[in-house]
Design an enzyme around this catalytic site. Sequence first.
Site, PDB file in Angstrom:
ATOM      1  N   LYS A 125       0.861  -1.178   0.000  1.00 26.70           N
ATOM      2  CA  LYS A 125       0.000   0.000   0.000  1.00 26.70           C
ATOM      3  C   LYS A 125       0.899   1.229   0.000  1.00 26.70           C
ATOM      4  CE  LYS A 125      -4.019   2.030   2.180  1.00 26.70           C
ATOM      5  NZ  LYS A 125      -3.581   3.411   2.185  1.00 26.70           N
ATOM      6  N   CYS A 428      -1.842  32.540  29.804  1.00 35.06           N
ATOM      7  CA  CYS A 428      -1.735  32.143  28.396  1.00 35.06           C
ATOM      8  C   CYS A 428      -0.340  32.504  27.892  1.00 35.06           C
ATOM      9  CB  CYS A 428      -2.799  32.861  27.570  1.00 35.06           C
ATOM     10  SG  CYS A 428      -2.538  32.703  25.806  1.00 35.06           S
ATOM     11  N   CYS A 431      -0.952  35.630  25.244  1.00 37.42           N
ATOM     12  CA  CYS A 431      -1.475  36.952  25.604  1.00 37.42           C
ATOM     13  C   CYS A 431      -1.388  37.222  27.100  1.00 37.42           C
ATOM     14  CB  CYS A 431      -2.905  37.098  25.104  1.00 37.42           C
ATOM     15  SG  CYS A 431      -4.043  36.035  25.989  1.00 37.42           S
ATOM     16  N   CYS A 446      -7.447  29.582  27.510  1.00 36.94           N
ATOM     17  CA  CYS A 446      -7.185  31.011  27.561  1.00 36.94           C
ATOM     18  C   CYS A 446      -8.538  31.675  27.297  1.00 36.94           C
ATOM     19  CB  CYS A 446      -6.190  31.425  26.467  1.00 36.94           C
ATOM     20  SG  CYS A 446      -6.197  33.199  26.176  1.00 36.94           S
ATOM     21  N   CYS A 451      -7.027  36.923  21.982  1.00 36.43           N
ATOM     22  CA  CYS A 451      -5.686  36.327  21.998  1.00 36.43           C
ATOM     23  C   CYS A 451      -5.271  36.027  20.554  1.00 36.43           C
ATOM     24  CB  CYS A 451      -5.717  35.044  22.823  1.00 36.43           C
ATOM     25  SG  CYS A 451      -4.226  34.055  22.683  1.00 36.43           S
TER      26      CYS A 451
HETATM   27  S1  IVH Z   1      -6.478  -0.259  -4.949  1.00 34.44           S
HETATM   28  C1  IVH Z   1     -10.885   0.264  -5.432  1.00 34.44           C
HETATM   29  N1  IVH Z   1      -3.965  -0.723  -4.466  1.00 34.44           N
HETATM   30  O1  IVH Z   1      -4.906   3.519  -0.843  1.00 34.44           O
HETATM   31  C2  IVH Z   1      -9.606   0.215  -4.727  1.00 34.44           C
HETATM   32  N2  IVH Z   1      -4.908   1.289  -3.610  1.00 34.44           N
HETATM   33  O2  IVH Z   1      -6.770   3.822   1.326  1.00 34.44           O
HETATM   34  C3  IVH Z   1      -8.651   1.128  -5.334  1.00 34.44           C
HETATM   35  N3  IVH Z   1      -3.329   2.708  -2.416  1.00 34.44           N
HETATM   36  O3  IVH Z   1      -7.172   5.548  -2.551  1.00 34.44           O
HETATM   37  C4  IVH Z   1      -7.392   1.189  -4.647  1.00 34.44           C
HETATM   38  N4  IVH Z   1      -1.581   1.412  -2.669  1.00 34.44           N
HETATM   39  O4  IVH Z   1      -4.698   5.788  -3.069  1.00 34.44           O
HETATM   40  C5  IVH Z   1      -4.985   0.131  -4.288  1.00 34.44           C
HETATM   41  N5  IVH Z   1      -1.747  -1.270  -4.138  1.00 34.44           N
HETATM   42  C6  IVH Z   1      -2.757  -0.419  -3.971  1.00 34.44           C
HETATM   43  C7  IVH Z   1      -2.615   0.805  -3.271  1.00 34.44           C
HETATM   44  C8  IVH Z   1      -3.727   1.625  -3.107  1.00 34.44           C
HETATM   45  C9  IVH Z   1      -2.026   2.558  -2.174  1.00 34.44           C
HETATM   46  C10 IVH Z   1      -4.126   3.863  -1.944  1.00 34.44           C
HETATM   47  C11 IVH Z   1      -5.081   4.456  -2.929  1.00 34.44           C
HETATM   48  C12 IVH Z   1      -6.418   4.420  -2.270  1.00 34.44           C
HETATM   49  C13 IVH Z   1      -6.030   4.366  -0.842  1.00 34.44           C
HETATM   50  C14 IVH Z   1      -7.117   3.788  -0.004  1.00 34.44           C
END
Ligand code: IVH
Length: 694
Positions: A125, A428, A431, A446, A451
Amino acid sequence: MSAPIHNPLSDIKQKIVELKNQIEFHNYHYYVLDSPVISDEEYDRLFRELKKLEEEYPELITLDSPTQRVGGVPLEVFKKVRHKIPMHSLDNVFYEDEFEEFEKKICRFLNLPLGSSIEYVCELKFDGLAVNLTYENGIFTCGATRGDGIEGEEITQNLKTIKAIPMRINPFLNGTLSPLLKTIEIRGEVFMTKEELKRLNDERAKKGEPLFANTRNAAAGSLRQLDPKVTASRKLDIFCYALGYYNPISIGGIQFSTHFEFLTWLKESGFKINPYSRIVQNRQQVQEYWKEWVEKVKSLPYSADGVVIKVNDLKLQEKLGATTHAPRWAIAYKFPAEIKKSKVMGISVYVGRTGKLTPVAELEPVEIEGVTVSSASLHNQDQIKRLDVRVGDSVFVRRAGGVIPEVVAVLKDKRTGEEQEFRFPEICPLCETPVIHPEGEVDLYCPNEACQSRVERWIWHFCSRDAVNIEHIGPKLIQRLVEKSLIQDPLDLYFLTKEQILEIDRMGDKSAQNILDEVEKSKHVFLSRFLYGLGVRHVGKRVAELLSAHFSSLEEISSVELEKFQEIEGIGPEIAESVHHFFKSQIAKKILEKIKRANIELISQEKEAVVKSQFTGKTVVFTGELEFFTRHQAEKTVKELGGIPSSSVNRQTSFVVVGKDPGSKYEKAREFGVPILDEEQFLKIVKEAGVRIS
Ligand code: IVH
């Protein structure tokens, strides 16, 4: 002497096509595969040759030419684009048993025995910014940010500067691209490497510019640049991971049956995908992948804050579908927040909009998740007591929710006896007004409404997105304006002149005009948003909406007695007291007077309904799953438009709005001849009425 070369236009055209293909081929090898085949000099030579030919024959410049990657003039503003299909977010899990729960839900939804093995693709991710890339007839024509998932900002020029984004799908590779494929959207994450963030921040530090807190902010800041040259100067990259809209329905003869096949197709078509995505056969293997990456992620050149797990079988994905905000076939399994050791060098106290004092530990700088952290919240005095944190203590720090750092524990055995206990100030820090401690509350305040710190944060809150939504006005500018005594309350923004704004350092004519335009635009605003923006204690968005549903103007609110507020369901005695107190104050009187003088139009719900709606007094029923609204949002929107949401269809029903997989209400509506709207038409009415979905 050489003979003049015969160069009919078609030869030139041919040459240009060859050069374009060659250059994009090398871009692909360099930026996508990370394995260049020619030297930089040779690449530059090809590029210059193309550029020269295009200068001589500008009529031969095409949209997909690599020379178009940096070009174009700076924009005035970003255009908004509506996504053809919403860009969903992902639900999160943090622990193994939560993932198990996610899998159980899938099994139940698909009528599979609990505990069935499901094949997934595990991906990292990435911590960047989601973008949508539209290709028409194979050519990159539009790039947009995710925005709120429904509407984003068009940043095509900026995205073109990212060389890992192909200008054309598969111009030179073997991947298949059907000529029937008119439109396809590819989604991915734009990110900045940790190294590039460091380079950029070093450069900014030298210039005295504020630093980016992390790679995500840096990537977002770099993409949201009106001048594409600035974006081009920052090294951004992308990993593509999802399909958006496409037309025709099957990708022109290309058949994918799994997500992994789609990823492979992406790669073969010139898109950059992450090399660590992997097919796993069951939940245990998901856990193994996650465990492997919890540690390994730290050594990657880019940030990732978890693993995304996607059901591999596309048919199953389709069956599972999505809720209003996230697909049911995917989940983010987050890594635990990194905890690091640091030392408390001092404890400062910040004063917020309501006057609340927040203690903040000033830390010996420490890098957490690729970000240098030098301060962390201690929340309140109770927390200081609970942790028994003292100046000089060694502490553990983490970035709560990935952004705001906090002190989680004190290493008491590291104490030397030199540590100093912290005493909350009695006045504060800004202030110097004696602070107060309301009975029954943890926090100190405060009480001075004038402030400087309170005023600045108040104005900043007023400008925020959920309040009056004035763009281009940030905390720095507010601070300068307050310091110069140009503004003392949010309403003073409406009386600023261009000359006054220009007094602020480094403020150009155009920026000043942008600010004035934004302020002007905000003069027609919903009463509820304005009320929320006023920042009255205990008046959050919900209370502001309740008030605007019961009163038609600020004058009315300021003239009624306490009991009237107490009578409203959902408003307790404390809130009623706070609202009443505020509206009887001198500040409120001044604000009311300024509203009149500035010609601000506060749109009450009632007025809104009369002015705008085709739904006034009409009953509206929803059936099926909506893509752009939650049911709650849809019903709330109907109310904002003066209509009455209802749950059952009869002959008197005015409209039925039909989403995906509608139920029997749809049949009934047809039977009774009730007008039927699809979601698109409903959205159009909402948009035309100028109502924001909230
Ligand atoms: S799939 C329908 N794959 O995570 C699902 N998202 O928290 C579409 N992201 O908005 C997303 N790595 O910006 C997908 N390998 C990955 C990802 C990923 C990062 C982000 C993406 C999404 C967000 C959601």
